[in-house]
Write a protein that holds these residues in place. Structure first.
Motif, mmCIF file in Angstrom:
data_model
loop_
_atom_site.group_PDB
_atom_site.id
_atom_site.type_symbol
_atom_site.label_atom_id
_atom_site.label_comp_id
_atom_site.label_asym_id
_atom_site.label_seq_id
_atom_site.Cartn_x
_atom_site.Cartn_y
_atom_site.Cartn_z
ATOM 1 N N ALA A 30 0.822 -1.207 0.000
ATOM 2 C CA ALA A 30 0.000 0.000 0.000
ATOM 3 C C ALA A 30 0.860 1.262 0.000
ATOM 4 C CB ALA A 30 -0.930 -0.007 1.214
ATOM 5 N N VAL A 31 1.873 1.294 0.841
ATOM 6 C CA VAL A 31 2.735 2.479 0.902
ATOM 7 C C VAL A 31 3.499 2.638 -0.407
ATOM 8 C CG1 VAL A 31 4.744 3.482 2.056
ATOM 9 C CG2 VAL A 31 2.905 2.475 3.401
ATOM 10 N N GLY A 32 3.998 1.562 -0.954
ATOM 11 C CA GLY A 32 4.706 1.625 -2.236
ATOM 12 C C GLY A 32 3.813 2.120 -3.354
ATOM 13 N N LEU A 33 2.555 1.676 -3.354
ATOM 14 C CA LEU A 33 1.615 2.116 -4.376
ATOM 15 C C LEU A 33 1.313 3.609 -4.257
ATOM 16 C CD1 LEU A 33 -0.229 1.171 -6.699
ATOM 17 C CD2 LEU A 33 -2.006 0.811 -4.987
ATOM 18 N N VAL A 34 1.082 4.060 -3.040
ATOM 19 C CA VAL A 34 0.792 5.487 -2.824
ATOM 20 C C VAL A 34 1.997 6.338 -3.225
ATOM 21 C CG1 VAL A 34 0.365 7.227 -1.043
ATOM 22 C CG2 VAL A 34 -0.952 5.113 -1.059
ATOM 23 N N GLY A 36 4.349 5.511 -5.299
ATOM 24 C CA GLY A 36 4.491 5.407 -6.752
ATOM 25 C C GLY A 36 3.534 6.321 -7.488
ATOM 26 N N ILE A 37 2.308 6.414 -7.005
ATOM 27 C CA ILE A 37 1.332 7.311 -7.636
ATOM 28 C C ILE A 37 1.765 8.762 -7.468
ATOM 29 C CG2 ILE A 37 -1.034 8.184 -7.442
ATOM 30 C CD1 ILE A 37 -1.878 5.271 -6.849
ATOM 31 N N ILE A 38 2.241 9.098 -6.275
ATOM 32 C CA ILE A 38 2.713 10.474 -6.041
ATOM 33 C C ILE A 38 3.915 10.780 -6.925
ATOM 34 C CG2 ILE A 38 3.801 11.979 -4.315
ATOM 35 C CD1 ILE A 38 1.964 10.630 -2.230
ATOM 36 N N GLN A 39 4.840 9.826 -7.047
ATOM 37 C CA GLN A 39 6.007 10.049 -7.902
ATOM 38 C C GLN A 39 5.608 10.188 -9.370
ATOM 39 O OE1 GLN A 39 8.564 6.733 -6.874
ATOM 40 N NE2 GLN A 39 9.874 8.060 -5.638
ATOM 41 N N ALA A 40 4.635 9.398 -9.795
ATOM 42 C CA ALA A 40 4.183 9.498 -11.190
ATOM 43 C C ALA A 40 3.477 10.823 -11.449
ATOM 44 C CB ALA A 40 3.258 8.343 -11.522
ATOM 45 N N ALA A 41 2.718 11.292 -10.462
ATOM 46 C CA ALA A 41 1.982 12.543 -10.643
ATOM 47 C C ALA A 41 2.905 13.754 -10.631
ATOM 48 C CB ALA A 41 0.923 12.689 -9.555
ATOM 49 N N THR A 42 3.986 13.675 -9.869
ATOM 50 C CA THR A 42 4.884 14.825 -9.762
ATOM 51 C C THR A 42 6.138 14.682 -10.615
ATOM 52 O OG1 THR A 42 5.985 13.864 -7.831
ATOM 53 C CG2 THR A 42 4.112 15.340 -7.419
ATOM 54 N N THR A 48 15.029 6.360 -3.969
ATOM 55 C CA THR A 48 15.162 6.274 -2.517
ATOM 56 C C THR A 48 14.045 7.004 -1.788
ATOM 57 O OG1 THR A 48 16.601 8.204 -2.480
ATOM 58 C CG2 THR A 48 17.656 6.051 -2.662
ATOM 59 N N LEU A 49 13.178 7.689 -2.507
ATOM 60 C CA LEU A 49 12.104 8.461 -1.882
ATOM 61 C C LEU A 49 11.112 7.563 -1.147
ATOM 62 C CD1 LEU A 49 10.915 11.294 -1.529
ATOM 63 C CD2 LEU A 49 9.589 10.896 -3.591
ATOM 64 N N SER A 50 10.885 6.371 -1.618
ATOM 65 C CA SER A 50 9.892 5.500 -0.986
ATOM 66 C C SER A 50 10.466 4.694 0.175
ATOM 67 C CB SER A 50 9.305 4.547 -2.024
ATOM 68 O OG SER A 50 10.301 3.655 -2.477
ATOM 69 N N PHE A 51 11.768 4.741 0.381
ATOM 70 C CA PHE A 51 12.378 3.905 1.410
ATOM 71 C C PHE A 51 11.968 4.333 2.818
ATOM 72 C CE2 PHE A 51 15.908 2.933 4.303
ATOM 73 C CZ PHE A 51 15.860 1.558 4.236
#
Length: 89
Positions: A30-34, A36-42, A48-51
């Protein structure tokens, strides 16, 4: 020890593994998906941002579900030890 007993023990072990690992895996998913969506949108492509959010979420999930996970593993171990005398008859 017959084949049915081995299959039953294996099935019980795999089910216990799935139950114990599910909370942490689902939180990481769930955290990785959220993230990932934020990274794709921005359009931020930093790997390393999701770590750090995943690490924090996993720590919180371990605090929340850790007691239940330990109890589940202890129950499984007790069950296995109680079945030892009947395995070799």
């Amino acid at each position: 020890m017959d084949t049915a007993t081995v299959i039953d023990l294996s099935r019980h072990a795999m089910w216990t593994i799935a139950l114990v690992s599910a909370p942490l895996l689902l939180v990481a998913l769930a955290v990785g998906l959220v993230i990932g969506i934020i990274q794709a949108a921005t359009s931020i492509n930093e790997m390393t941002l999701s770590f750090i959010p995943k690490l924090i979420a996993e720590a919180v999930a371990l605090l929340l579900f850790g007691g239940w996970m330990i109890n589940t593993l202890v129950d499984f171990t007790r069950n296995i030890f109680q079945r030892i005398p009947t395995l070799f008859l």
